[in-house]
Design an enzyme around this catalytic site. Sequence first.
Site, PDB file in Angstrom:
ATOM      1  N   ASP A 106     -15.367   2.453   3.306  1.00  0.00           N
ATOM      2  CA  ASP A 106     -15.106   1.066   3.709  1.00  0.00           C
ATOM      3  C   ASP A 106     -16.305   0.153   3.473  1.00  0.00           C
ATOM      4  OD1 ASP A 106     -12.565   1.802   4.439  1.00  0.00           O
ATOM      5  OD2 ASP A 106     -13.027   2.009   6.561  1.00  0.00           O
ATOM      6  N   SER A 144      -8.151  11.826   2.926  1.00  0.00           N
ATOM      7  CA  SER A 144      -7.739  10.665   3.709  1.00  0.00           C
ATOM      8  C   SER A 144      -7.541  11.060   5.161  1.00  0.00           C
ATOM      9  CB  SER A 144      -6.440  10.082   3.148  1.00  0.00           C
ATOM     10  OG  SER A 144      -5.823   9.270   4.123  1.00  0.00           O
ATOM     11  N   ARG A 158       0.830  -1.221   0.000  1.00  0.00           N
ATOM     12  CA  ARG A 158       0.000   0.000   0.000  1.00  0.00           C
ATOM     13  C   ARG A 158       0.861   1.267   0.000  1.00  0.00           C
ATOM     14  NH1 ARG A 158      -4.707  -0.899   4.275  1.00  0.00           N
ATOM     15  NH2 ARG A 158      -5.444   1.016   3.284  1.00  0.00           N
TER      16      ARG A 158
HETATM   17  C1  S3P Z   1      -9.367   5.245   8.346  1.00  0.00           C
HETATM   18  C2  S3P Z   1      -9.436   5.999   7.222  1.00  0.00           C
HETATM   19  C3  S3P Z   1      -9.814   5.481   5.896  1.00  0.00           C
HETATM   20  C4  S3P Z   1     -10.471   4.109   5.998  1.00  0.00           C
HETATM   21  C5  S3P Z   1      -9.746   3.207   6.939  1.00  0.00           C
HETATM   22  C6  S3P Z   1      -9.724   3.811   8.345  1.00  0.00           C
HETATM   23  C7  S3P Z   1      -8.972   5.882   9.610  1.00  0.00           C
HETATM   24  O1  S3P Z   1      -8.642   5.372   5.104  1.00  0.00           O
HETATM   25  O2  S3P Z   1     -10.571   3.512   4.729  1.00  0.00           O
HETATM   26  O3  S3P Z   1     -10.365   1.941   7.004  1.00  0.00           O
HETATM   27  O4  S3P Z   1      -9.214   5.320  10.703  1.00  0.00           O
HETATM   28  O5  S3P Z   1      -8.395   6.980   9.556  1.00  0.00           O
HETATM   29  P1  S3P Z   1      -8.022   6.656   4.328  1.00  0.00           P
HETATM   30  O6  S3P Z   1      -7.638   7.641   5.338  1.00  0.00           O
HETATM   31  O7  S3P Z   1      -6.844   6.125   3.583  1.00  0.00           O
HETATM   32  O8  S3P Z   1      -9.124   7.121   3.427  1.00  0.00           O
END
Ligand code: S3P
Length: 434
Positions: free
Chosen positions: A314, A166, A121
């Site tokens: 998600d 994000s 990732r």
């Molecule tokens: C999360 C943010 C999201 C989400 C992940 C949990 C978090 O990802 O998809 O399951 O707890 O900050 P991104 O920040 O990459 O969008």
Amino acid sequence: MNWRITPAGPLHGRIEVPGDKSITHRAYIFGAVGEGPTVVTGPLRAEDTDNTLRAVVHLGVQVEDLGEKVIINGTGPSGLREPGDVLDLGNSGTAVRLLAGLLAGCPFMSILTGDASLRRRPMARIADPLRSMGALVDGRENGNLLPLTIRGGGLTGIEYHSSVASAQVKSCVLLAGLQASGRTVFREPSLSRDHTERILRRMGVRLVEGGEGLSLEGGQVPRGCGIDVPGDISSAAFFMVAASTVRESDVAIGNVGVNPTRTGIVRLLESMAADIEVRERTDDHEPVADIRVRGSRALQGIEVPPEWIPSIIDELPLAAVAAAAAEGTTVIRGAAELRVKESDRIRTTVQMLRGAGITIEELDDGFIVHGGARVRAACFDSGGDHRIAMASAILSLMAGSPSEVTDTSCVSTSFREFPETLNALAPGSVTEHS
Ligand code: S3P
């Protein structure tokens, strides 16, 4: 481990789901950088969050694990110590990206790694801003892939405009900004989940939200506090979709976190004409509700507005499952981020639906589902992605005969209790075998 899923008729009953994953990670990490005890009640007990807790302990933070309650005895950022070994965060993007922000402020070296999925990732999204702040960050592909080494300390605040919405990037930059000199400003294209902003404010950090974005002055030390973790809406969502798609179901889910930056699945189901009722109970630092869903109406396909995507990111594999049951077409676009989740979730969602005989078109940034066809029993492979495993189980409930879901041990990263919970609502739905 594998599951055999038998469609066992309507789902009935009242359940609760385990604690919110995003809030639990933050409670542990912000508790570690805070001063004084942070008492976390009802945290998620799963592999992802247990890895974060272990990492915090390796950084020298004293932790009391009482099961239902975890106390993080933070001594401020200066109390953190160089870890004696590589920090392995398993499958968790949130853990690795938030901890990178924390460690960028620390005057020692740390190495972060994870499992095969996490090592694929992208990390440039956090390595770039942390380098601009003065941290030395390196890793495979010039710091884009784990393992990452971080030699931190001596940071200067920056103004950072993220190209992706994000919450992991936002939280990383704000954690580093707390330990930097001067002001840090963060801006994103649309609002991602805001648990970090809420927790920082609860811990007494002054965080300003204005036209230029979010900003904070470095040098503020969060104060330890009490954090009650509500049930995870991302886990509740599986039963919300199951109850909406299996006729005559009636399911109540108590104590679910309904932070508006997370409730895209509720909006989606409402727009698809599902019978869903959300009764808010409290709104201390995070709103909490009881949710009731009945399988009394036929779902309708919809075009999901792209601005909803961050609040349902998600749950999009599950949204595809709901769309398979719906009459008409459902269009999901603007979700290219799905390609870099625990699996390429556009690809794995398309495979899942096609396996069940549903017509789905793959787009670069989403998919189009043609719903209403009969769901065929099948053998689904999770590909090691917990949410694909659980979404496949929910899809299987709509078939006329039993299905198999293989490689399901990944579910312990977020929701170990999923099979028992589903069996509590529809006895005999899941049997586990190796
Ligand atoms: C999360 C943010 C999201 C989400 C992940 C949990 C978090 O990802 O998809 O399951 O707890 O900050 P991104 O920040 O990459 O969008």
